[in-house]
Scaffold this motif. Structure first.
Motif, PDB file in Angstrom:
ATOM      1  N   VAL A 101       3.884  -0.174   2.703  1.00 30.50           N
ATOM      2  CA  VAL A 101       4.670  -1.153   1.947  1.00 30.50           C
ATOM      3  C   VAL A 101       3.800  -1.814   0.877  1.00 30.50           C
ATOM      4  CG1 VAL A 101       5.881  -3.369   2.120  1.00 30.50           C
ATOM      5  CG2 VAL A 101       6.358  -1.555   3.764  1.00 30.50           C
ATOM      6  N   THR A 102       2.577  -2.178   1.231  1.00 34.04           N
ATOM      7  CA  THR A 102       1.663  -2.796   0.266  1.00 34.04           C
ATOM      8  C   THR A 102       1.365  -1.851  -0.887  1.00 34.04           C
ATOM      9  OG1 THR A 102       0.663  -4.123   2.011  1.00 34.04           O
ATOM     10  CG2 THR A 102      -0.599  -3.874  -0.008  1.00 34.04           C
ATOM     11  N   MET A 103       1.133  -0.583  -0.577  1.00 37.23           N
ATOM     12  CA  MET A 103       0.872   0.402  -1.632  1.00 37.23           C
ATOM     13  C   MET A 103       2.093   0.566  -2.535  1.00 37.23           C
ATOM     14  SD  MET A 103      -1.321   3.270   0.430  1.00 37.23           S
ATOM     15  CE  MET A 103      -1.282   4.416  -0.930  1.00 37.23           C
ATOM     16  N   ALA A 104       3.275   0.589  -1.961  1.00 35.98           N
ATOM     17  CA  ALA A 104       4.498   0.743  -2.755  1.00 35.98           C
ATOM     18  C   ALA A 104       4.680  -0.443  -3.697  1.00 35.98           C
ATOM     19  CB  ALA A 104       5.709   0.892  -1.835  1.00 35.98           C
ATOM     20  N   ILE A 105       4.435  -1.633  -3.198  1.00 37.67           N
ATOM     21  CA  ILE A 105       4.549  -2.827  -4.045  1.00 37.67           C
ATOM     22  C   ILE A 105       3.520  -2.776  -5.165  1.00 37.67           C
ATOM     23  CG2 ILE A 105       4.244  -5.348  -4.091  1.00 37.67           C
ATOM     24  CD1 ILE A 105       5.458  -5.346  -1.220  1.00 37.67           C
ATOM     25  N   GLY A 106       2.290  -2.388  -4.834  1.00 38.41           N
ATOM     26  CA  GLY A 106       1.243  -2.278  -5.852  1.00 38.41           C
ATOM     27  C   GLY A 106       1.589  -1.264  -6.924  1.00 38.41           C
ATOM     28  N   MET A 107       2.114  -0.122  -6.529  1.00 36.42           N
ATOM     29  CA  MET A 107       2.493   0.913  -7.503  1.00 36.42           C
ATOM     30  C   MET A 107       3.647   0.435  -8.382  1.00 36.42           C
ATOM     31  SD  MET A 107       0.315   3.247  -7.274  1.00 36.42           S
ATOM     32  CE  MET A 107       1.091   4.428  -8.350  1.00 36.42           C
ATOM     33  N   TYR A 108       4.591  -0.315  -7.815  1.00 37.81           N
ATOM     34  CA  TYR A 108       5.699  -0.855  -8.594  1.00 37.81           C
ATOM     35  C   TYR A 108       5.178  -1.829  -9.648  1.00 37.81           C
ATOM     36  CZ  TYR A 108       9.851  -3.479  -9.863  1.00 37.81           C
ATOM     37  OH  TYR A 108      10.846  -4.100 -10.574  1.00 37.81           O
ATOM     38  N   ILE A 109       4.302  -2.729  -9.248  1.00 36.21           N
ATOM     39  CA  ILE A 109       3.729  -3.689 -10.195  1.00 36.21           C
ATOM     40  C   ILE A 109       2.942  -2.959 -11.270  1.00 36.21           C
ATOM     41  CG2 ILE A 109       2.028  -5.554 -10.447  1.00 36.21           C
ATOM     42  CD1 ILE A 109       2.957  -6.512  -7.636  1.00 36.21           C
ATOM     43  N   TYR A 110       2.172  -1.958 -10.874  1.00 35.11           N
ATOM     44  CA  TYR A 110       1.396  -1.172 -11.833  1.00 35.11           C
ATOM     45  C   TYR A 110       2.321  -0.462 -12.822  1.00 35.11           C
ATOM     46  CZ  TYR A 110      -1.807   2.304 -13.679  1.00 35.11           C
ATOM     47  OH  TYR A 110      -2.552   3.084 -14.517  1.00 35.11           O
ATOM     48  N   SER A 111       3.434   0.090 -12.342  1.00 39.62           N
ATOM     49  CA  SER A 111       4.350   0.784 -13.254  1.00 39.62           C
ATOM     50  C   SER A 111       4.975  -0.187 -14.238  1.00 39.62           C
ATOM     51  CB  SER A 111       5.429   1.525 -12.468  1.00 39.62           C
ATOM     52  OG  SER A 111       6.348   0.633 -11.869  1.00 39.62           O
ATOM     53  N   GLY A 151       0.702  -1.479  11.458  1.00 36.53           N
ATOM     54  CA  GLY A 151      -0.394  -1.508  10.494  1.00 36.53           C
ATOM     55  C   GLY A 151      -0.221  -0.445   9.432  1.00 36.53           C
ATOM     56  N   PHE A 152       0.163   0.756   9.845  1.00 34.00           N
ATOM     57  CA  PHE A 152       0.388   1.856   8.909  1.00 34.00           C
ATOM     58  C   PHE A 152       1.569   1.547   7.988  1.00 34.00           C
ATOM     59  CE2 PHE A 152       2.376   5.957   7.849  1.00 34.00           C
ATOM     60  CZ  PHE A 152       1.334   6.507   7.111  1.00 34.00           C
ATOM     61  N   LEU A 153       2.655   1.051   8.548  1.00 36.39           N
ATOM     62  CA  LEU A 153       3.824   0.695   7.735  1.00 36.39           C
ATOM     63  C   LEU A 153       3.478  -0.430   6.752  1.00 36.39           C
ATOM     64  CD1 LEU A 153       6.745   0.862  10.331  1.00 36.39           C
ATOM     65  CD2 LEU A 153       6.287   2.428   8.442  1.00 36.39           C
ATOM     66  N   GLY A 154       2.693  -1.389   7.194  1.00 44.41           N
ATOM     67  CA  GLY A 154       2.266  -2.472   6.306  1.00 44.41           C
ATOM     68  C   GLY A 154       1.457  -1.944   5.136  1.00 44.41           C
ATOM     69  N   THR A 155       0.584  -0.985   5.414  1.00 44.46           N
ATOM     70  CA  THR A 155      -0.214  -0.371   4.357  1.00 44.46           C
ATOM     71  C   THR A 155       0.676   0.359   3.364  1.00 44.46           C
ATOM     72  OG1 THR A 155      -2.087  -0.123   5.851  1.00 44.46           O
ATOM     73  CG2 THR A 155      -2.077   1.273   3.885  1.00 44.46           C
ATOM     74  N   MET A 199       1.709   0.806  19.277  1.00 42.93           N
ATOM     75  CA  MET A 199       2.732   0.140  18.500  1.00 42.93           C
ATOM     76  C   MET A 199       2.105  -0.641  17.340  1.00 42.93           C
ATOM     77  SD  MET A 199       5.960  -0.003  18.582  1.00 42.93           S
ATOM     78  CE  MET A 199       7.419  -0.922  18.338  1.00 42.93           C
ATOM     79  N   GLY A 200       0.954  -1.279  17.589  1.00 46.08           N
ATOM     80  CA  GLY A 200       0.282  -2.047  16.551  1.00 46.08           C
ATOM     81  C   GLY A 200      -0.186  -1.173  15.400  1.00 46.08           C
ATOM     82  N   ARG A 201      -0.597   0.045  15.716  1.00 48.66           N
ATOM     83  CA  ARG A 201      -1.032   0.978  14.671  1.00 48.66           C
ATOM     84  C   ARG A 201       0.121   1.364  13.762  1.00 48.66           C
ATOM     85  NH1 ARG A 201      -5.282   5.307  17.159  1.00 48.66           N
ATOM     86  NH2 ARG A 201      -7.017   3.848  17.332  1.00 48.66           N
TER      87      ARG A 201
END
Length: 126
Positions: free
Chosen positions: A12-22, A6-10, A1-3
């Motif tokens: 979400v973080t990538m999506a936020i980063g790509m949005y800021i980059y765009s 962790g995967f979902l957190g990664t 469950m923790g994995r």
């Protein structure tokens, strides 16, 4: 469950980063309507290079405990970007707590400089 979390957190973080980059790409890209698509391509390439340098700095800092010069990043295989993308040349300044990677234009035109710091936000001057 923790994995799973962790995967979902990664993701979400990538999506936020790509949005800021765009958003940064939109605000720093020259007007494509002026007919100079080569200039637009160059600026986008420089911004991508600066993001690459910043990511390499983060990796170097995580493994070596300090920030590195452009030469150290390339010789240590943290980065494969050359020191320039004409008409821009790259430089990295470091301190114990951060870095600033700068692209400086060697010819007339705008932006004269673009840079990125450990905040991971590309900025530009005219």
């Amino acid at each position: 469950m923790g994995r799973v979390f962790g995967f979902l957190g990664t993701i979400v973080t990538m999506a936020i980063g790509m949005y800021i980059y765009s958003l940064q790409i939109k605000t720093l890209t020259p007007d494509a309507g002026n007919g100079n698509s080569q200039e637009v391509t160059t600026i986008v390439g420089v911004k991508n290079d600066l993001m690459g340098i910043a990511n390499a700095e983060r990796g170097y800092q995580a493994s070596q405990g300090k920030y590195a010069s452009l030469d150290e990043l390339t010789s240590g295989n943290y980065l494969s970007i050359k020191g320039e993308r004409p008409p821009y040349i790259y430089d990295v300044e470091t301190t114990s707590s951060g870095f600033r990677a700068t692209a400086t234009r060697t010819t007339k035109g705008a932006p004269a400089q673009l840079w990125i710091t450990e905040t991971m936000q590309v900025q530009a001057t005219d």
